[in-house]
Design a protein around this motif. Structure first.
Motif, PDB file in Angstrom:
ATOM      1  N   GLN A 235       0.568  -1.186   0.142  1.00  0.00           N
ATOM      2  CA  GLN A 235      -0.148   0.014  -0.059  1.00  0.00           C
ATOM      3  C   GLN A 235       1.035   1.190  -0.033  1.00  0.00           C
ATOM      4  OE1 GLN A 235      -2.343  -0.311   3.668  1.00  0.00           O
ATOM      5  NE2 GLN A 235      -0.761   0.549   4.961  1.00  0.00           N
ATOM      6  N   GLU A 236       0.161   2.190  -0.458  1.00  0.00           N
ATOM      7  CA  GLU A 236       0.981   3.470  -0.651  1.00  0.00           C
ATOM      8  C   GLU A 236       1.387   4.087   0.678  1.00  0.00           C
ATOM      9  OE1 GLU A 236      -3.425   4.656  -1.404  1.00  0.00           O
ATOM     10  OE2 GLU A 236      -2.110   2.971  -1.663  1.00  0.00           O
ATOM     11  N   ASP A 237       2.562   4.724   0.632  1.00  0.00           N
ATOM     12  CA  ASP A 237       2.949   5.653   2.036  1.00  0.00           C
ATOM     13  C   ASP A 237       4.036   6.149   1.483  1.00  0.00           C
ATOM     14  OD1 ASP A 237       3.309   6.380   4.622  1.00  0.00           O
ATOM     15  OD2 ASP A 237       3.484   4.272   5.216  1.00  0.00           O
ATOM     16  N   ASN A 238       4.456   7.346   2.688  1.00  0.00           N
ATOM     17  CA  ASN A 238       5.658   8.152   2.191  1.00  0.00           C
ATOM     18  C   ASN A 238       6.947   7.636   2.877  1.00  0.00           C
ATOM     19  OD1 ASN A 238       4.361  10.281   0.563  1.00  0.00           O
ATOM     20  ND2 ASN A 238       3.396  10.876   2.465  1.00  0.00           N
ATOM     21  N   PHE A 239       7.905   7.242   2.119  1.00  0.00           N
ATOM     22  CA  PHE A 239       9.296   6.788   2.629  1.00  0.00           C
ATOM     23  C   PHE A 239      10.264   7.708   2.367  1.00  0.00           C
ATOM     24  CE2 PHE A 239       6.430   2.898   1.298  1.00  0.00           C
ATOM     25  CZ  PHE A 239       6.646   2.337   2.420  1.00  0.00           C
ATOM     26  N   ASN A 240      11.151   7.748   3.472  1.00  0.00           N
ATOM     27  CA  ASN A 240      12.485   8.469   3.286  1.00  0.00           C
ATOM     28  C   ASN A 240      13.704   7.599   3.609  1.00  0.00           C
ATOM     29  OD1 ASN A 240      11.390  11.026   2.633  1.00  0.00           O
ATOM     30  ND2 ASN A 240      10.496  11.241   4.586  1.00  0.00           N
ATOM     31  N   VAL A 241      14.391   7.413   2.628  1.00  0.00           N
ATOM     32  CA  VAL A 241      15.750   6.566   2.659  1.00  0.00           C
ATOM     33  C   VAL A 241      16.969   7.477   2.760  1.00  0.00           C
ATOM     34  CG1 VAL A 241      17.028   4.968   1.685  1.00  0.00           C
ATOM     35  CG2 VAL A 241      14.690   4.661   1.105  1.00  0.00           C
ATOM     36  N   VAL A 265      23.107  10.833   1.276  1.00  0.00           N
ATOM     37  CA  VAL A 265      22.129  10.678  -0.070  1.00  0.00           C
ATOM     38  C   VAL A 265      20.614  10.710   0.729  1.00  0.00           C
ATOM     39  CG1 VAL A 265      21.466   9.555  -2.127  1.00  0.00           C
ATOM     40  CG2 VAL A 265      23.972   9.576  -1.433  1.00  0.00           C
ATOM     41  N   THR A 266      19.917  11.496   0.089  1.00  0.00           N
ATOM     42  CA  THR A 266      18.278  11.368   0.710  1.00  0.00           C
ATOM     43  C   THR A 266      17.582  10.948  -0.402  1.00  0.00           C
ATOM     44  OG1 THR A 266      18.897  12.959   2.379  1.00  0.00           O
ATOM     45  CG2 THR A 266      16.670  12.433   1.973  1.00  0.00           C
ATOM     46  N   LEU A 267      16.722   9.959  -0.213  1.00  0.00           N
ATOM     47  CA  LEU A 267      15.847   9.694  -1.217  1.00  0.00           C
ATOM     48  C   LEU A 267      14.441   9.860  -0.588  1.00  0.00           C
ATOM     49  CD1 LEU A 267      18.065   8.171  -2.569  1.00  0.00           C
ATOM     50  CD2 LEU A 267      16.407   6.228  -3.139  1.00  0.00           C
ATOM     51  N   ALA A 268      13.712  11.221  -0.941  1.00  0.00           N
ATOM     52  CA  ALA A 268      12.607  11.677  -0.385  1.00  0.00           C
ATOM     53  C   ALA A 268      11.381  11.346  -1.265  1.00  0.00           C
ATOM     54  CB  ALA A 268      12.776  13.121   0.049  1.00  0.00           C
ATOM     55  N   SER A 269      10.377  11.023  -0.602  1.00  0.00           N
ATOM     56  CA  SER A 269       9.255  10.682  -1.451  1.00  0.00           C
ATOM     57  C   SER A 269       8.429  11.849  -2.112  1.00  0.00           C
ATOM     58  CB  SER A 269       8.026  10.034  -0.336  1.00  0.00           C
ATOM     59  OG  SER A 269       8.389   8.663   0.080  1.00  0.00           O
ATOM     60  N   VAL A 270       8.520  11.862  -3.306  1.00  0.00           N
ATOM     61  CA  VAL A 270       7.881  12.834  -4.112  1.00  0.00           C
ATOM     62  C   VAL A 270       6.270  12.667  -3.820  1.00  0.00           C
ATOM     63  CG1 VAL A 270       7.433  13.890  -6.410  1.00  0.00           C
ATOM     64  CG2 VAL A 270       9.933  13.083  -5.702  1.00  0.00           C
ATOM     65  N   TYR A 271       6.031  11.407  -4.190  1.00  0.00           N
ATOM     66  CA  TYR A 271       4.591  11.102  -3.723  1.00  0.00           C
ATOM     67  C   TYR A 271       4.234   9.490  -3.754  1.00  0.00           C
ATOM     68  CZ  TYR A 271       4.578   9.862  -8.960  1.00  0.00           C
ATOM     69  OH  TYR A 271       4.905   9.406 -10.172  1.00  0.00           O
ATOM     70  N   ALA A 272       3.441   9.140  -3.154  1.00  0.00           N
ATOM     71  CA  ALA A 272       3.105   7.639  -3.052  1.00  0.00           C
ATOM     72  C   ALA A 272       1.771   7.507  -3.935  1.00  0.00           C
ATOM     73  CB  ALA A 272       2.851   7.009  -1.706  1.00  0.00           C
ATOM     74  N   PHE A 273       1.960   6.908  -5.132  1.00  0.00           N
ATOM     75  CA  PHE A 273       0.705   7.188  -6.082  1.00  0.00           C
ATOM     76  C   PHE A 273      -0.158   5.798  -6.159  1.00  0.00           C
ATOM     77  CE2 PHE A 273      -0.706   6.744 -10.536  1.00  0.00           C
ATOM     78  CZ  PHE A 273      -1.676   7.710 -10.534  1.00  0.00           C
ATOM     79  N   SER A 274      -1.067   5.832  -5.918  1.00  0.00           N
ATOM     80  CA  SER A 274      -2.139   4.524  -6.350  1.00  0.00           C
ATOM     81  C   SER A 274      -3.515   4.935  -6.555  1.00  0.00           C
ATOM     82  CB  SER A 274      -1.740   3.569  -4.955  1.00  0.00           C
ATOM     83  OG  SER A 274      -2.524   2.363  -5.282  1.00  0.00           O
TER      84      SER A 274
END
Length: 311
Positions: A235-241, A265-274
């Motif tokens: 399921q969609e969610d906002n994740f930050n790596v 390095v930061t991978l920031a959620s732009v969107y969680a699309f579903s």
């Protein structure tokens, strides 16, 4: 006939409008995570202990310390040499010399509760300690590096990962300045995501994940592969790596802890699309459905008015 055609058209449009939610639901079977890739680098220096012992100096005697450098370092990689003395008993004369025996600096170690510290020139090769009376002290010698800096860049500014799938992000780390050493990565990837940073895309062996790789100093570069696995994301969610790159003058597996962070390095959620139809759906998915409903309604009303004029 005109009235029957109009009624038939209205019935067809009504059926299409009723089917619109079904079409929206059909589009909801796939989901995608998108991350903005942001990097930041830091300039750092490291202090490496090269001598740490308790020494005893006999009366009118000397004790010689050879200043060694970490593997791969040369004299030009050293910014300074530091001497720290603890638990000194008696007065100890200190003389710093270069490789040719030329005296570069001198000083006197005296008993101090807080310890004694002296900075020596970077080309110090030998430290001689002497005393007219028997003396003891714990001596620690550090070599401080010239500034160390790296660049870390990736091929893409965004990473897209389908839910239930995985994706790779290729990058390059390059050393701009500083001595040879070791580079390794750590990361924080929230569940149910998984992944890691690898020196080669050909392997995802856990033994290779935390491995450090040796650099040759300024000009060195190597490929980096960041793996994000969303196979367990349902399921969609906002994740930050968040990923950190560290530099160490020695292999971290040796047990020394002198590493300094040189990049993030930061991978920031732009969107969680579903476009799921569940009540837990995010606003983006809802917006798609509402747009489809609204479009169908507008077309239906417009054509209804058009046919009504012909009745």
């Amino acid at each position: 006939m005109g009235g029957r055609h109009a009624l038939l058209a209205v019935a067809v449009l009504a059926a299409l409008l009723a089917a619109t939610p079904v079409l929206a639901a059909a589009a909801s079977t796939a989901g995608e995570l998108a991350f903005a890739v942001e990097t930041q680098t830091f300039k750092a220096s490291v202090s490496m202990p090269v001598f740490n012992e308790s020494v005893s100096i006999p009366a009118n005697g000397t004790y010689t310390i050879n200043v060694s450098l970490p593997k791969g370092w040369t004299e030009k990689d050293v910014a300074a040499v530091y001497v720290v003395a603890y638990n000194a008993s008696g007065r100890i004369q200190l003389s710093a010399k270069d490789a040719n025996g030329t005296v570069l600096a001198s000083g006197t170690i005296v008993p101090l509760s807080s310890g004694y510290t002296q900075t020596l020139p970077p080309n110090t090769s030998v430290i001689e300690l002497s005393s007219t009376e028997a003396a003891n002290a714990t001596i620690v010698v550090y070599v401080d590096s010239q500034p160390v800096s790296f660049t870390l860049s990736f091929d893409k500014s965004e990473l897209h990962v389908e839910m239930g799938e995985d994706a790779w992000l290729h990058g390059t780390i390059k050393q701009l300045e500083g001595p040879a050493g070791y580079v390794f990565f750590t990361w924080d990837i929230p569940d149910p995501l998984s992944g890691g940073v690898y020196w080669s895309k050909a392997t995802t062996d856990p033994a290779d994940v935390n491995s450090a790789i040796q650099t040759s100093g300024a000009g060195w570069s190597h490929d980096v592969y960041l793996h994000v696995d969303a196979s367990k994301v349902s399921q969609e969610d906002n994740f930050n790596v968040v990923v950190h790159a560290y530099y160490s003058p020695t292999d971290p597996s040796s047990g020394h802890q002198m590493e300094q962070m040189v990049a993030t390095v930061t991978l920031a959620s732009v969107y969680a699309f579903s476009t799921t139809t569940s009540s837990a759906g995010h606003a983006n998915g809802q917006a798609v459905r509402y747009a489809l409903y609204g479009f169908g309604a507008v077309v239906f009303l417009g054509l209804l008015l058009l046919f009504a004029r012909r009745l």
